[in-house]
Write a protein that holds these residues in place. Structure first.
Motif, mmCIF file in Angstrom:
data_model
loop_
_atom_site.group_PDB
_atom_site.id
_atom_site.type_symbol
_atom_site.label_atom_id
_atom_site.label_comp_id
_atom_site.label_asym_id
_atom_site.label_seq_id
_atom_site.Cartn_x
_atom_site.Cartn_y
_atom_site.Cartn_z
ATOM 1 N N MET A 1 0.819 -1.190 0.000
ATOM 2 C CA MET A 1 0.000 0.000 0.000
ATOM 3 C C MET A 1 0.868 1.261 0.000
ATOM 4 O O MET A 1 0.533 2.231 -0.635
ATOM 5 N N VAL A 2 1.973 1.204 0.689
ATOM 6 C CA VAL A 2 2.848 2.369 0.770
ATOM 7 C C VAL A 2 3.534 2.626 -0.565
ATOM 8 O O VAL A 2 3.872 3.760 -0.884
ATOM 9 N N GLY A 3 3.712 1.609 -1.372
ATOM 10 C CA GLY A 3 4.348 1.776 -2.671
ATOM 11 C C GLY A 3 3.572 2.682 -3.612
ATOM 12 O O GLY A 3 4.146 3.301 -4.514
ATOM 13 N N SER A 4 2.284 2.812 -3.417
ATOM 14 C CA SER A 4 1.462 3.682 -4.258
ATOM 15 C C SER A 4 1.746 5.155 -4.009
ATOM 16 O O SER A 4 1.431 6.000 -4.848
ATOM 17 N N ILE A 5 2.334 5.472 -2.887
ATOM 18 C CA ILE A 5 2.640 6.877 -2.575
ATOM 19 C C ILE A 5 3.659 7.431 -3.562
ATOM 20 O O ILE A 5 3.637 8.618 -3.873
ATOM 21 N N ARG A 6 4.507 6.588 -4.094
ATOM 22 C CA ARG A 6 5.505 7.051 -5.072
ATOM 23 C C ARG A 6 4.854 7.595 -6.336
ATOM 24 O O ARG A 6 5.455 8.396 -7.038
ATOM 25 N N LYS A 7 3.637 7.169 -6.644
ATOM 26 C CA LYS A 7 2.967 7.586 -7.871
ATOM 27 C C LYS A 7 2.256 8.929 -7.738
ATOM 28 O O LYS A 7 1.748 9.453 -8.716
ATOM 29 N N ILE A 8 2.208 9.495 -6.534
ATOM 30 C CA ILE A 8 1.544 10.780 -6.323
ATOM 31 C C ILE A 8 2.440 11.890 -6.856
ATOM 32 O O ILE A 8 3.640 11.938 -6.578
ATOM 33 N N ASP A 9 1.848 12.813 -7.600
ATOM 34 C CA ASP A 9 2.584 13.955 -8.145
ATOM 35 C C ASP A 9 2.659 15.041 -7.073
ATOM 36 O O ASP A 9 1.762 15.855 -6.922
ATOM 37 N N PHE A 10 3.750 15.037 -6.301
ATOM 38 C CA PHE A 10 3.882 15.988 -5.206
ATOM 39 C C PHE A 10 4.230 17.390 -5.691
ATOM 40 O O PHE A 10 4.184 18.336 -4.911
ATOM 41 N N ASP A 11 4.582 17.544 -6.962
ATOM 42 C CA ASP A 11 4.835 18.872 -7.507
ATOM 43 C C ASP A 11 3.536 19.632 -7.754
ATOM 44 O O ASP A 11 3.531 20.854 -7.809
ATOM 45 N N ASP A 12 2.445 18.913 -7.928
ATOM 46 C CA ASP A 12 1.132 19.512 -8.153
ATOM 47 C C ASP A 12 0.373 19.518 -6.834
ATOM 48 O O ASP A 12 -0.035 18.476 -6.334
ATOM 49 N N LEU A 13 0.177 20.695 -6.253
ATOM 50 C CA LEU A 13 -0.467 20.808 -4.952
ATOM 51 C C LEU A 13 -1.915 20.341 -4.984
ATOM 52 O O LEU A 13 -2.416 19.833 -3.979
ATOM 53 N N THR A 14 -2.585 20.468 -6.139
ATOM 54 C CA THR A 14 -3.980 20.024 -6.226
ATOM 55 C C THR A 14 -4.099 18.502 -6.202
ATOM 56 O O THR A 14 -5.182 17.976 -5.977
ATOM 57 N N ALA B 1 -4.321 13.830 -1.386
ATOM 58 C CA ALA B 1 -3.678 12.553 -1.083
ATOM 59 C C ALA B 1 -3.095 12.560 0.329
ATOM 60 O O ALA B 1 -3.239 11.587 1.074
ATOM 61 N N PHE B 2 -2.463 13.658 0.702
ATOM 62 C CA PHE B 2 -1.900 13.772 2.048
ATOM 63 C C PHE B 2 -3.004 13.739 3.100
ATOM 64 O O PHE B 2 -2.869 13.061 4.133
ATOM 65 N N ALA B 3 -4.095 14.455 2.854
ATOM 66 C CA ALA B 3 -5.214 14.458 3.800
ATOM 67 C C ALA B 3 -5.821 13.071 3.932
ATOM 68 O O ALA B 3 -6.163 12.634 5.037
ATOM 69 N N CYS B 4 -5.937 12.376 2.828
ATOM 70 C CA CYS B 4 -6.487 11.024 2.832
ATOM 71 C C CYS B 4 -5.632 10.090 3.680
ATOM 72 O O CYS B 4 -6.135 9.385 4.564
ATOM 73 N N ILE B 5 -4.351 10.099 3.453
ATOM 74 C CA ILE B 5 -3.431 9.229 4.189
ATOM 75 C C ILE B 5 -3.411 9.598 5.667
ATOM 76 O O ILE B 5 -3.483 8.733 6.546
#
Length: 77
Positions: A1-14, A19-23
């Protein structure tokens, strides 16, 4: 489940904020449903505030409104 965090585009705040709030809410409330509904509410809200409303469709807006109703009326107080 934690491996999916790598796919989040952290450069795009939207994308990163919902995603951060969800986690975070999943971890601190011990409830997956609360985390998911928070992410589903914040995603369209972040897109609207960020001026990227064209990325949304009607389904995501309806789902966000239903999840917002869950937060307002469905949670036990």
């Amino acid at each position: 489940m934690v491996g999916s965090i790598r796919k989040i585009d952290f450069d795009d705040l939207t994308e990163a904020l919902p995603a951060f709030a969800c986690i975070t809410l999943m971890v601190f409330t011990y409830n997956i449903a609360n985390g998911l509904t928070a992410g589903l509410v914040l995603y369209p809200l972040a897109k609207l505030v960020g001026g990227r409303a064209r990325d949304l469709n009607a389904g995501s807006i309806v789902l966000a409104l239903l999840c917002l109703a869950y937060f307002l009326f469905g949670l036990p107080h």
